[in-house]
Design an enzyme around this catalytic site. Structure first.
Site: not given
Ligand code: ADP
Length: 401
Positions: A9, A16, A94, A182, A211, A242, A284-286, A333, A381
């Site tokens: 990927n 990856k 991919r 996706h 994600g 985006r 980054d959601m975290r 998610g 995936e």
């Molecule tokens: P990609 O689309 O690049 O594969 P991912 O599916 O890995 O991305 O998702 C990345 C997102 O998931 C980021 O916003 C990250 O902050 C969020 N994320 C990952 N772990 C956690 C967590 N424990 N709590 C909240 N958000 C998380």
């Protein structure tokens, strides 16, 4: 020897890697998973076995513009040195865009590669990175069969009306239509619904892949009938960087009034918008969660993300004619209970009854009561690509005599 399938990927700065072998039941089993990141800068290679034990963790020589080829050759050497009883039998990729032609995985030959190159203008930021390793493998290992698996393929069965924009026929005829992305993730979810959430397998389900990229897909008895991403992976939900759905008139404003050229506008919408652009803090959601109490931008970005999911969910429920369940996947998610809770509370109108404790514990089931159900199901995936390789290549199914 046991035939091993290498799944790649390839992104703009990372590669990856996963390796699968046929399991006892014939279903591909993961053997290794790895990553080269920092391509084009200071690349770093890490690979783990099935149990998560790190087998290699190395800095690679700075690779310059040719980073992908050097990284791939390094991976090939590592695999060869660690092959044990395995023999590399094929490579699966991919590929973001399969256009209208590809609704299933395909074995790559000259004609297929030419067709995939023809699709580069439809996904200029992603497709070239996906095709680069295909060309490297063809040049360096010409006898190794290769398979392309597409993010668009799962959506090709949608009703024609769901794939059309209201544009003049000559524009639609040039391929300006809704493709959806996706698809490998949604195909995987659809394939495991029967085991993970049996009540939903034959029902009307919205799958939410949340994600860095984010989209929703309406599944009717496991088949995609509508999705939020359209012509490009820019449409639909706001994402890490985006913008999601945007009035085309706003693009003209960027060009005419703000003086951006098309490349600058494209970069802004792909890399400086979404959670990052709205928060002014992070994609980054975290990080946003950690600062939400004190940072107004972080709060607005999260609120807009949840609001847009709710709006698009309503649209897909209409397309399905009702809803029996939601499935959450992707980094947000699968891990961010607060986003799931906010989405499910907002969808109380559809009968969802959030089970707070189950959601906080990560599911898998997130609802109680007689209404529609919600689940968390981790996506895979790469397993879908390995399955696609098994579907089209004898070489990866049968141990050599
Ligand atoms: P990609 O689309 O690049 O594969 P991912 O599916 O890995 O991305 O998702 C990345 C997102 O998931 C980021 O916003 C990250 O902050 C969020 N994320 C990952 N772990 C956690 C967590 N424990 N709590 C909240 N958000 C998380």
């Amino acid at each position: 020897m046991i035939p091993a399938s290498l799944v790649l990927n390839a992104g703009s700065s990372s590669l990856k890697i996963q390796v699968f072998v046929p399991g006892d039941d014939g279903v591909p089993q993961r053997l290794y998973q790895g990553l080269v990141e920092g391509l084009g800068g200071a690349p770093h290679f890490i690979i783990r076995d099935r149990a998560g034990t790190v087998l290699a963790d190395e800095r690679l020589a700075a690779s310059g513009a040719d980073g992908h080829e050097a990284a791939l050759l390094h991976v090939a050497e590592w695999l060869s040195a660690h092959r044990g009883a395995h023999r590399l039998a094929a490579v699966g990729h991919r590929v973001v865009h399969g256009g209208m032609a590809y609704a299933a995985p395909v074995r790559i030959d000259d004609a297929v590669l030419a067709e995939l190159e023809r699709l580069v203008p439809l996904a200029p930021l992603h497709q070239p990175h996906n095709l680069a390793p295909i060309r490297v493998v063809r040049r360096r290992f010409p006898d190794l069969p290769q398979v392309a698996c597409f993010d668009t393929a799962f959506h090709r069965g949608q009703p024609e009306i769901a794939q059309l924009f209201a544009l003049p026929a000559e524009v639609s005829g040039r391929g300006v239509r809704r493709y959806g992305f996706h698809g490998l993730s949604y195909a995987y979810l659809a394939s495991v619904l029967g085991a993970s959430a049996p009540a939903l397998a034959e029902g009307r389900v919205v799958a939410a892949h949340l994600g860095n990229g984010a989209s929703l897909c309406a599944l009717d008895r496991g088949r995609s009938i509508a999705t939020t991403m359209g012509f490009s992976a820019l449409d639909g939900l706001p994402m890490g960087t985006r913008c999601g759905s945007l009035d085309a008139g706003a693009v003209f404003f960027l060009l005419r009034e703000m003086g951006l050229d098309p490349d600058q506008a494209e970069r802004m919408l792909y890399t400086r918008s979404g959670l990052l652009g709205v928060s002014g803090l992070s994609n980054d959601m975290r990080v946003l969660r950690a600062h939400a109490a004190t940072h107004a931008g972080a709060r607005t970005a999260i609120d807009l993300f949840v609001y847009r999911i709710g709006r698009e969910l309503g649209s897909l429920v209409a397309a399905l004619g009702g809803i029996d369940g939601i499935v959450f996947t992707g980094g947000i998610g699968e891990n961010d209970a607060a986003t799931r809770a906010a989405v499910l509370r907002g969808a109380a109108w559809a009968g969802f009854c959030l089970d707070e404790a189950a959601n906080a514990a990560g599911g898998p089931r997130l609802t109680d009561g007689p209404g529609p159900q919600a689940f968390v199901i981790p996506t895979d995936e790469e397993a879908m690509i390995a399955r696609g390789m098994h579907a089209v290549l004898d070489e990866v199914r049968q141990p050599a005599l």
